[in-house]
Design a protein around this motif. Structure first.
Motif, PDB file in Angstrom:
ATOM      1  N   PHE A   1       0.986  -1.070  -0.225  1.00 54.53           N
ATOM      2  CA  PHE A   1       0.099   0.017   0.375  1.00 54.53           C
ATOM      3  C   PHE A   1       0.938   1.443  -0.013  1.00 54.53           C
ATOM      4  O   PHE A   1       1.579   1.511   0.911  1.00 54.53           O
ATOM      5  N   ASN A   2       0.561   2.789  -0.903  1.00 51.09           N
ATOM      6  CA  ASN A   2       1.084   3.129  -0.875  1.00 51.09           C
ATOM      7  C   ASN A   2       0.536   5.010   0.148  1.00 51.09           C
ATOM      8  O   ASN A   2      -0.959   4.818   0.050  1.00 51.09           O
TER       9      ASN A   2
ATOM     10  N   ILE B   1      -4.030   7.477  -0.606  1.00 49.05           N
ATOM     11  CA  ILE B   1      -5.332   8.008   0.187  1.00 49.05           C
ATOM     12  C   ILE B   1      -6.060   8.298  -0.468  1.00 49.05           C
ATOM     13  O   ILE B   1      -7.126   8.485  -0.611  1.00 49.05           O
ATOM     14  N   GLU B   2      -5.989   9.853  -1.172  1.00 52.12           N
ATOM     15  CA  GLU B   2      -6.933  10.725  -1.423  1.00 52.12           C
ATOM     16  C   GLU B   2      -7.581  10.027  -2.915  1.00 52.12           C
ATOM     17  O   GLU B   2      -9.180  10.657  -2.885  1.00 52.12           O
ATOM     18  N   ASN B   3      -6.081   9.659  -3.390  1.00 55.39           N
ATOM     19  CA  ASN B   3      -7.364   8.940  -4.991  1.00 55.39           C
ATOM     20  C   ASN B   3      -7.991   7.741  -4.431  1.00 55.39           C
ATOM     21  O   ASN B   3      -9.105   7.053  -5.573  1.00 55.39           O
ATOM     22  N   TYR B   4      -7.367   7.151  -3.807  1.00 55.16           N
ATOM     23  CA  TYR B   4      -8.582   6.064  -3.097  1.00 55.16           C
ATOM     24  C   TYR B   4      -9.828   6.455  -2.463  1.00 55.16           C
ATOM     25  O   TYR B   4     -10.956   5.659  -2.934  1.00 55.16           O
ATOM     26  N   GLN B   5      -9.770   7.447  -1.695  1.00 56.15           N
ATOM     27  CA  GLN B   5     -10.714   8.455  -1.430  1.00 56.15           C
ATOM     28  C   GLN B   5     -11.795   8.338  -2.329  1.00 56.15           C
ATOM     29  O   GLN B   5     -13.284   8.331  -2.168  1.00 56.15           O
ATOM     30  N   ASN B   6     -11.136   9.252  -3.435  1.00 60.03           N
ATOM     31  CA  ASN B   6     -12.469  10.337  -4.534  1.00 60.03           C
ATOM     32  C   ASN B   6     -12.943   8.024  -5.235  1.00 60.03           C
ATOM     33  O   ASN B   6     -13.823   7.852  -5.568  1.00 60.03           O
ATOM     34  N   LEU B   7     -12.249   7.157  -5.323  1.00 59.04           N
ATOM     35  CA  LEU B   7     -12.590   5.901  -5.750  1.00 59.04           C
ATOM     36  C   LEU B   7     -13.587   5.175  -4.982  1.00 59.04           C
ATOM     37  O   LEU B   7     -14.764   4.909  -5.467  1.00 59.04           O
ATOM     38  N   LEU B   8     -13.686   5.302  -3.993  1.00 60.90           N
ATOM     39  CA  LEU B   8     -14.249   4.207  -2.903  1.00 60.90           C
ATOM     40  C   LEU B   8     -15.718   5.275  -3.234  1.00 60.90           C
ATOM     41  O   LEU B   8     -16.877   5.080  -3.224  1.00 60.90           O
ATOM     42  N   ALA B   9     -15.964   6.844  -2.699  1.00 58.68           N
ATOM     43  CA  ALA B   9     -17.058   7.538  -3.072  1.00 58.68           C
ATOM     44  C   ALA B   9     -17.288   7.229  -4.188  1.00 58.68           C
ATOM     45  O   ALA B   9     -18.507   7.285  -3.984  1.00 58.68           O
TER      46      ALA B   9
ATOM     47  N   ILE C   1     -13.569  -0.211  -3.091  1.00 60.26           N
ATOM     48  CA  ILE C   1     -12.103  -0.429  -3.476  1.00 60.26           C
ATOM     49  C   ILE C   1     -10.970  -1.807  -3.777  1.00 60.26           C
ATOM     50  O   ILE C   1     -11.758  -2.468  -2.536  1.00 60.26           O
ATOM     51  N   TYR C   2     -10.610  -2.683  -4.063  1.00 55.02           N
ATOM     52  CA  TYR C   2     -10.041  -3.814  -4.486  1.00 55.02           C
ATOM     53  C   TYR C   2      -8.957  -4.028  -4.758  1.00 55.02           C
ATOM     54  O   TYR C   2      -8.412  -2.968  -5.744  1.00 55.02           O
ATOM     55  N   VAL C   3      -8.037  -3.723  -4.175  1.00 54.93           N
ATOM     56  CA  VAL C   3      -6.075  -3.826  -4.082  1.00 54.93           C
ATOM     57  C   VAL C   3      -6.067  -4.998  -4.372  1.00 54.93           C
ATOM     58  O   VAL C   3      -5.422  -6.086  -3.320  1.00 54.93           O
ATOM     59  N   GLU C   4      -4.580  -5.591  -4.641  1.00 53.26           N
ATOM     60  CA  GLU C   4      -3.273  -6.589  -4.773  1.00 53.26           C
ATOM     61  C   GLU C   4      -2.713  -6.375  -4.943  1.00 53.26           C
ATOM     62  O   GLU C   4      -1.837  -5.575  -5.033  1.00 53.26           O
ATOM     63  N   THR C   5      -1.519  -6.623  -3.829  1.00 54.26           N
ATOM     64  CA  THR C   5      -0.258  -6.586  -3.081  1.00 54.26           C
ATOM     65  C   THR C   5      -0.023  -8.188  -3.038  1.00 54.26           C
ATOM     66  O   THR C   5      -0.207  -9.304  -3.502  1.00 54.26           O
TER      67      THR C   5
ATOM     68  N   SER D   1       2.536  -8.562   4.656  1.00 51.69           N
ATOM     69  CA  SER D   1       2.649  -8.036   6.272  1.00 51.69           C
ATOM     70  C   SER D   1       2.764  -6.673   5.525  1.00 51.69           C
ATOM     71  O   SER D   1       2.695  -5.858   6.814  1.00 51.69           O
ATOM     72  N   CYS D   2       1.983  -6.092   5.136  1.00 55.83           N
ATOM     73  CA  CYS D   2       1.857  -4.697   4.784  1.00 55.83           C
ATOM     74  C   CYS D   2       0.197  -4.963   5.490  1.00 55.83           C
ATOM     75  O   CYS D   2      -0.517  -5.168   6.245  1.00 55.83           O
ATOM     76  N   ASP D   3       0.389  -2.897   5.923  1.00 55.88           N
ATOM     77  CA  ASP D   3      -0.741  -2.636   7.552  1.00 55.88           C
ATOM     78  C   ASP D   3      -2.171  -2.177   6.539  1.00 55.88           C
ATOM     79  O   ASP D   3      -2.395  -1.358   6.194  1.00 55.88           O
ATOM     80  N   TRP D   4      -2.739  -3.377   6.147  1.00 61.67           N
ATOM     81  CA  TRP D   4      -4.197  -3.377   5.563  1.00 61.67           C
ATOM     82  C   TRP D   4      -5.000  -2.577   6.346  1.00 61.67           C
ATOM     83  O   TRP D   4      -5.958  -1.986   5.791  1.00 61.67           O
ATOM     84  N   ILE D   5      -4.864  -2.634   7.901  1.00 63.02           N
ATOM     85  CA  ILE D   5      -5.858  -2.003   8.847  1.00 63.02           C
ATOM     86  C   ILE D   5      -5.575  -0.603   8.368  1.00 63.02           C
ATOM     87  O   ILE D   5      -6.060   0.307   8.842  1.00 63.02           O
TER      88      ILE D   5
END
Length: 249
Positions: A10-11, A17-25, A30-34, A38-42
């Motif tokens: 995650f970036n 974060i603003e880009n993801y917020q816009n996508l969610l709105a 949103i669906y993200v593959e990594t 151990s990435c902090d998804w929470i």
């Protein structure tokens, strides 16, 4: 289907974060593959939604995995299909968002998470039907089955609006069978409310025709708006499938 081209981690930059917020709105999910176990998804979910975690069953993270005692039930811990629903209708304030982190997908190819926006369904209702859903208070709280008395239950309308955004609280299993996780092959006698039973039948038909299906890859994250998106899951046979679920808001 992907809402991110990144498969690393995650970036957390402000712009990202603003880009993801816009996508969610815009899309309500949103669906993200990594490729990072151990990435902090929470932390990512909190930043995108601006919300804190809501405990479920007394814990912040619920492990969605096969448990033999739930095999025959339409339940997150079973293998049978789930009917469309919004989560935790028996909570006084159901979570605004749901997040799923995939630790291990089902090798059988099943266990797809499906989603559908409820706005399209609401357009199929008459004004009188929408008004009835907005005005009538309903009790949500299983008194039987595997989820009997898991909460004290809640009373609220099925439909409300925040500005123009619909807030939908619905469970086809609960409305139709009076049980959040029934055994589809051994249903207990139950007489549903005729109006809600018809709405449930129509919603399931709409959902079948309009849902999207997501087979989550390992170390992927799916986040959606629980107020205006219903979800379900297809059947699967691989008992090693493991997801982790969070409620936010």
């Amino acid at each position: 289907m992907l809402t991110s081209s990144s498969r690393n981690s995650f970036n957390f930059s402000v712009q990202s974060i603003e880009n993801y917020q816009n996508l969610l709105a815009q899309n309500h999910f949103i669906y993200v593959e990594t490729e990072d176990p151990s990435c902090d998804w929470i932390k990512f979910a909190k930043l995108v939604t601006g919300e804190d975690l809501i405990p479920q069953y007394g814990k912040d993270i619920f492990h969605v995995k096969y448990e033999p005692e739930f095999l025959k039930f339409s339940d997150a811990r079973g293998q049978k299909p789930l009917l469309p629903h919004t989560e935790a209708t028996d909570y006084p304030s159901p979570p605004k968002y749901l997040g799923l982190w995939c630790k291990k997908p089902a090798d059988c190819g099943g266990g797809l998470t499906t989603l559908a926006d409820v706005e399209g369904f609401l357009k199929t209702l008459t004004e009188a039907e929408k008004q009835k859903l907005m005005e009538t208070q309903h009790y949500f709280g299983a008194t039987g089955g595997v989820h009997a008395n898991r909460t004290e239950g809640a009373v609220h309308t099925i439909l409300s609006f925040n500005d123009n955004k619909p807030i939908f609280r619905f469970s086809c299993n609960y409305i139709t069978h009076g049980d959040y996780s029934p055994d589809p092959d051994n249903l207990n006698p139950f007489t549903p409310d005729p109006f809600l039973a018809e709405i449930s039948d129509r919603f399931m038909k709409y959902y079948e025709e309009n849902h999207m299906a997501i087979r989550m890859d390992q170390y992927s994250f799916l986040l959606w708006d629980n107020q205006c998106m219903a979800h379900s899951r297809t059947t699967y046979s691989d008992p090693t499938r493991i997801l982790e679920r969070i409620f936010l808001g």
